[in-house]
Scaffold this motif. Structure first.
Motif, PDB file in Angstrom:
ATOM      1  N   ALA A  56     -24.822  39.203  25.389  1.00  0.00           N
ATOM      2  CA  ALA A  56     -24.203  40.464  24.940  1.00  0.00           C
ATOM      3  C   ALA A  56     -25.144  41.661  25.115  1.00  0.00           C
ATOM      4  O   ALA A  56     -24.724  42.809  24.964  1.00  0.00           O
ATOM      5  CB  ALA A  56     -23.797  40.340  23.475  1.00  0.00           C
ATOM      6  N   TYR A  57     -26.403  41.406  25.425  1.00  0.00           N
ATOM      7  CA  TYR A  57     -27.382  42.503  25.535  1.00  0.00           C
ATOM      8  C   TYR A  57     -28.078  42.444  26.897  1.00  0.00           C
ATOM      9  O   TYR A  57     -28.454  41.360  27.355  1.00  0.00           O
ATOM     10  CB  TYR A  57     -28.420  42.412  24.402  1.00  0.00           C
ATOM     11  N   PRO A  58     -28.252  43.605  27.527  1.00  0.00           N
ATOM     12  CA  PRO A  58     -28.818  43.610  28.889  1.00  0.00           C
ATOM     13  C   PRO A  58     -30.322  43.389  28.945  1.00  0.00           C
ATOM     14  O   PRO A  58     -30.899  43.291  30.024  1.00  0.00           O
ATOM     15  CB  PRO A  58     -28.473  45.026  29.383  1.00  0.00           C
ATOM     16  N   THR A  59     -30.987  43.298  27.795  1.00  0.00           N
ATOM     17  CA  THR A  59     -32.451  43.177  27.745  1.00  0.00           C
ATOM     18  C   THR A  59     -32.934  41.964  28.545  1.00  0.00           C
ATOM     19  O   THR A  59     -32.398  40.867  28.394  1.00  0.00           O
ATOM     20  CB  THR A  59     -32.905  43.037  26.282  1.00  0.00           C
ATOM     21  N   ARG A  60     -33.946  42.215  29.388  1.00  0.00           N
ATOM     22  CA  ARG A  60     -34.497  41.129  30.199  1.00  0.00           C
ATOM     23  C   ARG A  60     -35.873  40.731  29.648  1.00  0.00           C
ATOM     24  O   ARG A  60     -36.859  41.423  29.853  1.00  0.00           O
ATOM     25  CB  ARG A  60     -34.573  41.541  31.674  1.00  0.00           C
ATOM     26  N   ASP A 390     -29.689  49.251  28.317  1.00  0.00           N
ATOM     27  CA  ASP A 390     -28.864  50.137  27.497  1.00  0.00           C
ATOM     28  C   ASP A 390     -28.501  49.433  26.173  1.00  0.00           C
ATOM     29  O   ASP A 390     -27.522  48.702  26.085  1.00  0.00           O
ATOM     30  CB  ASP A 390     -27.598  50.485  28.289  1.00  0.00           C
ATOM     31  N   VAL A 391     -29.346  49.654  25.170  1.00  0.00           N
ATOM     32  CA  VAL A 391     -29.141  49.015  23.855  1.00  0.00           C
ATOM     33  C   VAL A 391     -29.199  50.088  22.779  1.00  0.00           C
ATOM     34  O   VAL A 391     -29.726  51.184  23.023  1.00  0.00           O
ATOM     35  CB  VAL A 391     -30.234  47.938  23.575  1.00  0.00           C
ATOM     36  N   ARG A 443     -27.193  40.135  16.574  1.00  0.00           N
ATOM     37  CA  ARG A 443     -26.274  39.001  16.731  1.00  0.00           C
ATOM     38  C   ARG A 443     -25.336  39.239  17.902  1.00  0.00           C
ATOM     39  O   ARG A 443     -24.962  40.379  18.185  1.00  0.00           O
ATOM     40  CB  ARG A 443     -25.455  38.811  15.447  1.00  0.00           C
ATOM     41  N   ASP A 444     -24.985  38.147  18.574  1.00  0.00           N
ATOM     42  CA  ASP A 444     -23.954  38.213  19.603  1.00  0.00           C
ATOM     43  C   ASP A 444     -22.616  38.490  18.914  1.00  0.00           C
ATOM     44  O   ASP A 444     -22.509  38.309  17.692  1.00  0.00           O
ATOM     45  CB  ASP A 444     -23.887  36.864  20.343  1.00  0.00           C
ATOM     46  N   PRO A 445     -21.599  38.926  19.673  1.00  0.00           N
ATOM     47  CA  PRO A 445     -20.307  39.235  19.043  1.00  0.00           C
ATOM     48  C   PRO A 445     -19.747  38.074  18.213  1.00  0.00           C
ATOM     49  O   PRO A 445     -19.074  38.282  17.217  1.00  0.00           O
ATOM     50  CB  PRO A 445     -19.389  39.537  20.233  1.00  0.00           C
ATOM     51  N   ASP A 446     -20.066  36.832  18.581  1.00  0.00           N
ATOM     52  CA  ASP A 446     -19.549  35.701  17.793  1.00  0.00           C
ATOM     53  C   ASP A 446     -20.432  35.400  16.565  1.00  0.00           C
ATOM     54  O   ASP A 446     -20.220  34.407  15.872  1.00  0.00           O
ATOM     55  CB  ASP A 446     -19.418  34.442  18.671  1.00  0.00           C
TER      56      ASP A 446
END
Ligand SMILES: Cc1cc2nc3c(=O)[nH]c(=O)nc-3n(C[C@H](O)[C@H](O)[C@H](O)COP(=O)(O)OP(=O)(O)OC[C@H]3O[C@@H](n4cnc5c(N)ncnc54)[C@H](O)[C@@H]3O)c2cc1C
Length: 531
Positions: A56-60, A390-391, A443-446
């Motif tokens: 859910a997050y673009p962070t690498r 983009d967070v 947290r992820d969307p779930d």
């Protein structure tokens, strides 16, 4: 996945596309040799990669290795690598509770008054800090002597010994490091901060007579002569990306999805030049090429299997670390009142007092998950926010590296033991936080917390590092003793095997441990001398 190789015969075949394999490929292709690199995974980099760990997050995040010290500036210059390594503002911060009162030992990167004051607050005088300065000045002299030799043929041990204070040589090279720590320092927190560098990636007591902890300590202190651990801008994937680009630009051929199953030395070569045959299966068919030299970027233990030896459990290395990557909505507040942006920028030590380190080793050696769990955390995104993507504002990464969790602890019930180890790791952090870390984990969307953990078994499964050992096996001293054979280029560069055409080219080479490129550089130099 790539298709088959372009040719049937090469000057050099490299087995494994970790950062060392890529380094060797770049040097050798630049020297005009034909080079084929074979990597079992669908990407190169081995333990030096960045990943979007949380969908859910673009962070690498740097999934495995995360800081760079041992990569010589010389290699970066030689290969024109587009790599930026940034200094951290803080070297380390160690939160502690004294009679229930929270405090913290701060060591600035450029040690100044704040560091001195912090030692004074912890120990009550300047004595401990003076002892610290004296010890690290001596270690600095040793580092300055050893570092320039790492990209040359092995230096003689006697030469280096003559270059440094005999007491430092005895403390770091000849006697178990624990003796020097206990003689030179009085405070348990300070002793622990010194000791951790001997234990990152090494399962040992600080009094281990084998001195593997001393060797680990030395490697952690010699990088580029300063021992500074720097942040790779863009994450570890950027380091690998620069090496891959250099190798490809020089003409090296790179095949992924090519897990080598056999190396046959002395195979008949098309031109009668000797060499070896390398075989792999690409998912559809058996493939094979001939090479005058084969460079093994795989661990020595794996290499002997590829050469036809047994899978000998008795000689298999064993890793002992727990790696956890977290994504946070914001940095947590510390009970000591220290600024989190300062404390988490460097290495923040948890349950790493000297007494705790030794107790954790004893517990783990007896088959128990240490409680408390020693480990350290650091926030990459404070120094390099570029990996975040983009967070929401305030988001940060947190990297945890845990000590003294050998693979054997997880053998019977990996899932439950891993869950216990992660709980204990986070509990050691919670002890020093105003609010539990769980409250600031994204947290992820779930609803799943953004926490990714890797035990040694998972490191082995992901990376083919035997036993999950992060250095492919125990580290060697970076020099030649009077008894070392130095007859061939491979022996002189510390990359030899029993087969003259097969050279080590990875973390398992002498001087190869960590993200350094040294295994690759030194193998390439040996090939160029021997051809
Ligand atoms: C969790 C963790 C944290 C670490 N932290 C740090 C750190 O912060 N700083 C640091 O300096 N070091 C760190 N290290 C150690 C460092 O990452 C390694 O020592 C280094 O990356 C090893 O590089 P390498 O190129 O020699 O081998 P590897 O990275 O192991 O690469 C070997 C490659 O060979 C491939 N391979 C294996 N078998 C085959 C086969 N049969 N055929 C083809 N390919 C094969 C693998 O897939 C892999 O890509 C860490 C390691 C781990 C695991």
């Amino acid at each position: 996945m790539d298709t088959g190789p372009a040719r049937t015969s090469y000057d050099v075949a490299i087995v494994g596309g970790g950062h060392n394999g890529l380094t060797a490929a770049a040097y050798l292709a630049r020297a005009g040799l034909s080079v084929l690199l074979l990597e079992r995974a669908d990407h190169v980099g081995g333990a030096a990669i960045s990943t979007q760990a949380f969908p859910a997050y673009p962070t690498r995040l740097s999934r495995y290795s995360y800081l760079v010290s041992l990569l010589p500036d010389e290699i970066v210059r030689d290969l024109d690598l587009d790599i930026a390594l940034a200094s951290r503002r803080t070297a380390s911060y160690t939160p502690y509770l004294h009679d229930g009162v929270p405090g913290g030992l701060l060591v600035e990167r450029e040690e100044g008054e704040a560091t001195r004051a912090s030692f004074r607050e912890l120990t009550g005088s300047d004595e401990e800090y003076d002892a610290w300065r004296a010890f690290y000045a001596g270690v600095g002299d040793l580092a300055a002597a050893v570092a320039p030799t790492l990209t040359s043929p092995l230096p003689a041990e006697a030469e280096l010994r003559a270059a440094v204070d005999p007491q430092i040589w005895a403390d770091v090279v000849q006697r178990p490091l624990g003796e020097a720590i206990e003689r030179r320092f009085r405070d348990d927190v300070v002793r622990g901060v010194v000791g951790t560098d001997a234990l990152i990636g090494t399962f040992a007591s600080l009094h281990d007579p084998s001195l593997i902890q001393n060797r680990c300590f030395l490697y952690h202190l010699i990088g580029n002569g300063t021992g500074e651990w720097r942040v790779p801008i863009g994450g570890m994937g950027a380091v690998t990306g620069a090496l891959e680009a250099a190798a490809r630009a020089a003409g090296a051929e790179i095949l992924t999805g090519a897990g080598v199953s056999q190396i046959v030395p002395d195979a008949d070569s098309p031109d009668g030049s000797g060499g070896a045959e390398v075989r792999w299966h690409d998912g559809t068919s058996e493939r094979g090429v001939h090479a005058r030299f084969v460079l093994a970027n795989v661990a020595p233990w794996i290499l002997q299997i590829l050469l036809g030896g047994p899978e000998d459990e008795a000689t298999k290395p064993e890793g002992a670390q727990l790696k956890i990557n977290l994504l946070l909505a914001r940095l947590p507040r510390l009970r000591s009142g220290a600024d989190p942006a300062e404390a988490f920028a460097g290495t923040l030590h948890l349950a790493e007092r000297y007494g705790q380190l030794e107790a954790a080793y004893t517990a783990a050696a007896a088959g128990e998950v240490p409680d408390p769990m020693p480990g350290e955390v650091y926030c990459h995104s404070l120094t390099d926010p570029s990996i975040l993507g983009d967070v929401p504002p305030g988001t940060h990464t947190l990297t945890y590296f845990g000590l003294h969790t050998p693979a054997s602890l997880f053998a019977d019930d990996p899932e439950a033991t891993k869950a216990l180890a992660v709980r204990r790791a986070l509990a050691a952090l919670d002890e020093h936080l105003v609010e539990p870390i769980d409250e600031v984990v994204l947290r992820d969307p779930d609803g799943t917390p953004c926490i990714e953990a890797k035990i040694p078994q998972e490191v082995e499964a992901d990376l083919a590092m035997p036993g999950g050992h992060i250095f492919h096996g125990d580290l060697d001293w970076p020099w030649a003793s009077a008894r070392t054979r130095l007859d061939t280029p491979a022996e002189r560069w510390g990359v030899h095997t029993d087969h003259p055409q097969v050279l080590l080219c990875g973390s398992g080479a002498r001087r190869g441990g960590a993200v350094s490129g040294l295994g690759g550089h030194n193998a390439a130099r040996a090939v160029l001398e021997a051809r």
